[in-house]
Design a protein around this motif. Structure first.
Motif, PDB file in Angstrom:
ATOM      1  N   MET A 121       0.802  -1.204   0.000  1.00  0.00           N
ATOM      2  CA  MET A 121       0.000   0.000   0.000  1.00  0.00           C
ATOM      3  C   MET A 121       0.842   1.264   0.000  1.00  0.00           C
ATOM      4  SD  MET A 121      -3.045  -0.805  -0.194  1.00  0.00           S
ATOM      5  CE  MET A 121      -3.289  -2.548  -0.154  1.00  0.00           C
ATOM      6  N   ILE A 122       1.977   1.244   0.632  1.00  0.00           N
ATOM      7  CA  ILE A 122       2.782   2.449   0.795  1.00  0.00           C
ATOM      8  C   ILE A 122       3.167   3.052  -0.558  1.00  0.00           C
ATOM      9  CG2 ILE A 122       5.139   1.532   0.937  1.00  0.00           C
ATOM     10  CD1 ILE A 122       3.666   3.898   3.486  1.00  0.00           C
ATOM     11  N   GLU A 123       3.291   2.227  -1.586  1.00  0.00           N
ATOM     12  CA  GLU A 123       3.650   2.732  -2.912  1.00  0.00           C
ATOM     13  C   GLU A 123       2.525   3.538  -3.554  1.00  0.00           C
ATOM     14  OE1 GLU A 123       1.749  -1.244  -3.535  1.00  0.00           O
ATOM     15  OE2 GLU A 123       3.276  -0.529  -2.178  1.00  0.00           O
ATOM     16  N   LEU A 124       1.297   3.424  -3.028  1.00  0.00           N
ATOM     17  CA  LEU A 124       0.155   4.164  -3.568  1.00  0.00           C
ATOM     18  C   LEU A 124      -0.065   5.515  -2.896  1.00  0.00           C
ATOM     19  CD1 LEU A 124      -2.407   1.243  -4.007  1.00  0.00           C
ATOM     20  CD2 LEU A 124      -1.014   2.342  -5.761  1.00  0.00           C
ATOM     21  N   VAL A 125       0.624   5.787  -1.800  1.00  0.00           N
ATOM     22  CA  VAL A 125       0.459   7.065  -1.096  1.00  0.00           C
ATOM     23  C   VAL A 125       0.831   8.196  -2.052  1.00  0.00           C
ATOM     24  CG1 VAL A 125       1.318   8.512   0.785  1.00  0.00           C
ATOM     25  CG2 VAL A 125       0.795   6.096   1.199  1.00  0.00           C
ATOM     26  N   GLY A 126      -0.052   9.185  -2.139  1.00  0.00           N
ATOM     27  CA  GLY A 126       0.160  10.326  -3.019  1.00  0.00           C
ATOM     28  C   GLY A 126      -0.449  10.157  -4.396  1.00  0.00           C
ATOM     29  N   LYS A 127      -0.968   8.973  -4.692  1.00  0.00           N
ATOM     30  CA  LYS A 127      -1.575   8.702  -5.996  1.00  0.00           C
ATOM     31  C   LYS A 127      -3.096   8.709  -5.882  1.00  0.00           C
ATOM     32  CE  LYS A 127       2.303   6.063  -7.711  1.00  0.00           C
ATOM     33  NZ  LYS A 127       2.752   4.836  -8.327  1.00  0.00           N
ATOM     34  N   ILE A 128      -3.757   8.887  -7.031  1.00  0.00           N
ATOM     35  CA  ILE A 128      -5.213   8.806  -7.083  1.00  0.00           C
ATOM     36  C   ILE A 128      -5.591   7.324  -7.100  1.00  0.00           C
ATOM     37  CG2 ILE A 128      -7.304   9.410  -8.359  1.00  0.00           C
ATOM     38  CD1 ILE A 128      -5.770  11.808  -7.175  1.00  0.00           C
TER      39      ILE A 128
END
Length: 55
Positions: free
Chosen positions: A1-8
């Motif tokens: 999940m951490i790789e999705l932080v900041g993304k839509i």
């Protein structure tokens, strides 16, 4: 999940699908910034989180 932080992302629950910028995921909650404001979803209601694909 951490790789999705900041993304839509799309966050799916049994009741609805929420779309917004993923701000934070912790043990208890998922925080999104959406056009309508902040959305906080309890983790135990989340079915999936995935990056939104622009069509």
């Amino acid at each position: 999940m951490i790789e999705l932080v900041g993304k839509i992302v799309e966050v799916g629950t049994v009741e609805a699908v929420y779309v917004g910028k993923l701000i934070e995921v912790n043990e208890d909650e998922v925080h999104l910034e959406a056009e309508s404001g902040w959305i906080v979803i309890p983790v135990d209601r989340v079915a999936y989180i995935r990056e939104q694909i622009e069509e």
